[in-house]
Design an enzyme around this catalytic site. Sequence first.
Site, PDB file in Angstrom:
ATOM      1  N   LYS A  35       0.815  -1.217   0.000  1.00  0.00           N
ATOM      2  CA  LYS A  35       0.000   0.000   0.000  1.00  0.00           C
ATOM      3  C   LYS A  35       0.848   1.267   0.000  1.00  0.00           C
ATOM      4  O   LYS A  35       0.467   2.264  -0.625  1.00  0.00           O
ATOM      5  CB  LYS A  35      -0.954   0.012   1.178  1.00  0.00           C
ATOM      6  CG  LYS A  35      -0.322   0.246   2.545  1.00  0.00           C
ATOM      7  CD  LYS A  35      -1.349   0.365   3.632  1.00  0.00           C
ATOM      8  CE  LYS A  35      -0.696   0.575   4.985  1.00  0.00           C
ATOM      9  NZ  LYS A  35       0.058   1.851   5.065  1.00  0.00           N
ATOM     10  N   THR A  36       1.994   1.250   0.690  1.00  0.00           N
ATOM     11  CA  THR A  36       2.846   2.436   0.726  1.00  0.00           C
ATOM     12  C   THR A  36       3.368   2.761  -0.663  1.00  0.00           C
ATOM     13  O   THR A  36       3.413   3.931  -1.073  1.00  0.00           O
ATOM     14  CB  THR A  36       4.029   2.225   1.692  1.00  0.00           C
ATOM     15  OG1 THR A  36       3.525   1.899   2.990  1.00  0.00           O
ATOM     16  CG2 THR A  36       4.882   3.470   1.779  1.00  0.00           C
ATOM     17  N   ASP A 219      -4.045   7.592   4.451  1.00  0.00           N
ATOM     18  CA  ASP A 219      -3.456   6.273   4.721  1.00  0.00           C
ATOM     19  C   ASP A 219      -4.081   5.672   5.977  1.00  0.00           C
ATOM     20  O   ASP A 219      -4.592   6.391   6.836  1.00  0.00           O
ATOM     21  CB  ASP A 219      -1.944   6.436   4.910  1.00  0.00           C
ATOM     22  CG  ASP A 219      -1.217   5.100   4.963  1.00  0.00           C
ATOM     23  OD1 ASP A 219      -1.792   4.086   4.554  1.00  0.00           O
ATOM     24  OD2 ASP A 219      -0.050   5.091   5.419  1.00  0.00           O
ATOM     25  N   GLU A 220      -4.047   4.340   6.106  1.00  0.00           N
ATOM     26  CA  GLU A 220      -4.554   3.618   7.287  1.00  0.00           C
ATOM     27  C   GLU A 220      -5.969   4.090   7.644  1.00  0.00           C
ATOM     28  O   GLU A 220      -6.275   4.399   8.799  1.00  0.00           O
ATOM     29  CB  GLU A 220      -3.609   3.812   8.482  1.00  0.00           C
ATOM     30  CG  GLU A 220      -2.187   3.342   8.260  1.00  0.00           C
ATOM     31  CD  GLU A 220      -2.050   1.828   8.256  1.00  0.00           C
ATOM     32  OE1 GLU A 220      -3.082   1.124   8.327  1.00  0.00           O
ATOM     33  OE2 GLU A 220      -0.912   1.350   8.175  1.00  0.00           O
ATOM     34  N   GLN A 250      -7.916  -5.021   9.568  1.00  0.00           N
ATOM     35  CA  GLN A 250      -6.856  -4.656  10.509  1.00  0.00           C
ATOM     36  C   GLN A 250      -7.256  -3.472  11.390  1.00  0.00           C
ATOM     37  O   GLN A 250      -6.395  -2.782  11.934  1.00  0.00           O
ATOM     38  CB  GLN A 250      -5.562  -4.328   9.762  1.00  0.00           C
ATOM     39  CG  GLN A 250      -4.965  -5.523   9.034  1.00  0.00           C
ATOM     40  CD  GLN A 250      -3.577  -5.225   8.490  1.00  0.00           C
ATOM     41  OE1 GLN A 250      -2.588  -5.151   9.215  1.00  0.00           O
ATOM     42  NE2 GLN A 250      -3.506  -5.051   7.181  1.00  0.00           N
ATOM     43  N   ARG A 594       1.798 -11.098  10.497  1.00  0.00           N
ATOM     44  CA  ARG A 594       3.126 -10.525  10.753  1.00  0.00           C
ATOM     45  C   ARG A 594       4.222 -11.482  10.308  1.00  0.00           C
ATOM     46  O   ARG A 594       5.368 -11.072  10.114  1.00  0.00           O
ATOM     47  CB  ARG A 594       3.329 -10.244  12.258  1.00  0.00           C
ATOM     48  CG  ARG A 594       2.395  -9.242  12.912  1.00  0.00           C
ATOM     49  CD  ARG A 594       2.236  -7.959  12.150  1.00  0.00           C
ATOM     50  NE  ARG A 594       1.074  -8.034  11.252  1.00  0.00           N
ATOM     51  CZ  ARG A 594       0.849  -7.206  10.249  1.00  0.00           C
ATOM     52  NH1 ARG A 594       1.725  -6.268   9.977  1.00  0.00           N
ATOM     53  NH2 ARG A 594      -0.226  -7.328   9.492  1.00  0.00           N
TER      54      ARG A 594
END
Length: 732
Positions: A35-36, A219-220, A250, A594
Site C-alpha cells: 500500500k505504501t 493512509d490507514e 486490521q 506478521r
Amino acid sequence: MAISLALDGLNPQQLAAVTHHQGSMLVLAGAGSGKTQVLTTRIVWLIKENNIGINEILAVTFTNKAAKEMLHRVATQLNIDTKFMWIGTFHSIALRFLTKHYKEAGLPSFFHILDSQDQLNLLKRIVKKANLDETSCSTKELQKFINYQKEQGYRAADLQANNLRHEMSINLYREYETICNNDGLVDFTELLLRSYELFSTNQNILNLYTKQFKHILIDEFQDTNQLQYKWLQLIGGKCLNVFAVGDDDQSIYSFRGAKALNMQAFLQDFNVKQPIRLEQNYRSTSNILNAANAVIDNNCNRIGKKLWTTKNDGNKIKLYEGYTEEDEAYFVVDEIKSLYQSGLKLSSIAILYRSNAQSRILEHFFYTQGLAYRVYGGLRFFDRQEIKHVLAYLRLIKNTSDNEAFLRIVNVPARKIGAKTIEGLQTIAATENVSLFAACKMLDGKAQNCLLQFTNLIHTLQQQCMNQNLTQIINSIIELSGLRQMYLEDKKNSIERLDNLNELVNAVTNFKVEDGQDLVATFLAHAVLESGDGQAQKYDDSVQLMTVHAAKGLEFDTVFVVGLEDGLFPHENCLNQENDLEEERRLMYVAITRAKSELYIIRACSRLIWGKRISAPISRFVNEIPGELINNISGISKIGKNNLEEFNLSGANSNNWISEDRTTNVETKISRIQLNDQDIFLKIGDMVEHVKFGKGKILNLNIDGSKKTAEIFFIGIGKKVLDLTIAKIEKI
C-alpha cells in the site's frame, strides 16, 4: 522515465489504484500488499503525469514515520524538495492549519501543545483544586472522558449530565477548557477539533483549502475516528478526488476511538461504487495466508477480500500446547535458541501476546537462557525524563506564562522549593490572575530567595538565547540549569541520561524550518508530535517481545503467538459482545500476517489466575484454522496433524512408551521416587532429559508393585508415560 519504471513494477490492481482518474476511491489494501508503494507512486503520478501542483495534494498518515517515508520516496522519484508539500499526520496537518490561522481559531500567536503526560498533570491539579481525590475522581479516567468527547466533536457546553458523576466530569472538563484557553494550551485531540471548528465556522478559510487541494489521500483509513472522518468530510466534501487506503480487517484500535465502519460509510458518503482490492501479498507463505483468511472469514461486518501469494506453501503452522505457562515459555525460548543456533537472526523473531503482563515469564526464561531480547514499547526519546526537563526549560524561556513547564522544572535540579511554596504561588497566581512565574516576586518568606534565583536563571537564559542558534540554546540550558551536573552525580543512570542529552543536541543541530517560522516554537511542536508516535527504533540483534497491537505494521521472518486461550486471546471482556469478538478476531488476523516464513501458535493448558491454577481452554481462533495447515507438535488437542502419529520408535525398547490408557490401573500416586540403582530422587516438577524424547517436565509419579512410572511432558513432543525401570532418563 522514472514514472514508467515505477508503473512497470506494479501488479494490475496496484496499477488500477495508482492511475485511478476520476472520483473518490477506496483501496482495500491487505496486509503486505504494497500500500505504501501505491500511495507514493500515485502522488508521483499525479504530479508528473497529470500536472497537479505539489501544493494541490494533501496526504494524511497516522504516524510521523509513515509521513517521512512517503516524503522520502516522493523526493527520490521526483528529485524535488518536498519541504512545502502537505504530507503529514492528522495532528501535524491540523497544527499547520492552526499556526497559519491562529487568530481565527481563537489562539495566541504562540500556543503550546500538551503531550499526554502534561495533560494528565494539569488534570491532577484541577481535581485537587476541586477538593476531589483519586478515589472519587480518577484523573486518568477524566483524561479518557475529555479526549473521547473531543473525538466525538463535543465541547463541555454541548454535554448534558445524566447523573451526578457525569455532571462532575463535565464541570471538570469545562474548567480544563478554561485553563487551556487562558494559558494558550492545546492537547493532541484539541488540534484536530480546533481545526475542524475553524473550518466549520469560517467558510472563507474552508473555501481556501477546498479550492487548493485537488487530491486528498488518506493512509490507514481503518484507524480513523469519528472526528477525523468528519474533518475529512468537511475539507474533502467538495473535492471529487479523495483516495482512501486501508484494511477493515486490521481495524484494531477501537479503544482509541477508531471506527472500522468508517470504511463502509466512505463507500456511500463519497459515492464509491466498487473498491479496488489489493489482495496479492508479498510477505507471507501460502499456508500463513490461508490461515489468516480462514480466521477472518468468520467476521460478518467486513467488506471482504482474500489474500493470496505466488510464494510456495511453506511450512505448516506449528501448534504447541504447554502444560503450564512455564512450559509454554520454556518451549518458546528453547525453540528460539535452536533457531538462533541454526543461523536465524534474533531480530527476525517476534513473540506476540494479547496482554503486556504475559511478558514476565518469557523475560525470565530469556534471562536464564542468556538470550538477548527487547520488550517493544519502552519510553520513546522525547518521553524520557531528562529530555522533557530540557524542553520544559525551553518552553518557559519562550513563554514565562507556561505554568505546566514552570511546575516541571522549578525544583529540577533541587532548589529547596517544596510543595507548600508551590501551593502559595498557585494561590497568589489565582488571586492576582497572573502566571506562576510572575507570582514568584509576590511571595514572601524563606522561599523567596530560591524562587528569585530560579527566575533570574530563566531571564539569563532568555538574554543568552537571543543571539544563539538552537544548538547553543540547548547546550546553555543543559549547562546553566545544572542538569548536566545533576546527571553526572546520578551514579545509577549517569551514562544513559547524558547520552540522551547528547542525542538531543544532535537532534536540534539537524533541525530545519521553513523561512519565517519560529525555530523554537516549531521544534517544540515537533518534539510533542514525535513523542506521540509509537514507531520502533533500531536495536541490536535481539528477539522482539510485544503486544499484537504494537506489532501492527511490522513483519518478522518467524512469529510466535502465545497465550492462545479463550479468556486471554480472545480476551474474556470481549467474549459476550459480537463487535468486540470481531475486533479480537481482527487482532488474531494481524498477528498471523506478521509472519513471513514460520508461524507458531501456542497456548498453556492451565494458567495461574490470581494465584490459582485454572484450566485454560484452547482459543476458538485456533479451531478456526483448517487442520491441514497445522502441524500439532504436542498432540494434546485433536487439531491438525499430530506429528506423534509418525513418531518412529524402531530401535528403541517398545516398553519405553506406555500409552496413557495403560495408567488407569495404577494403584498409588506419589510425589517422590528413587531411580533404580542410583542415589537420585525424582519429584513432580523436576526437569529431566530422555535419550529419545529430549527435555521434559515430570507431571505425575506412580508406583504399582515393583513398577515405577512417570508421566512426563516433553518439549515439542507432548505427554508420555515412561516405565522408570527401563527408560533412559537423566535429571537436569
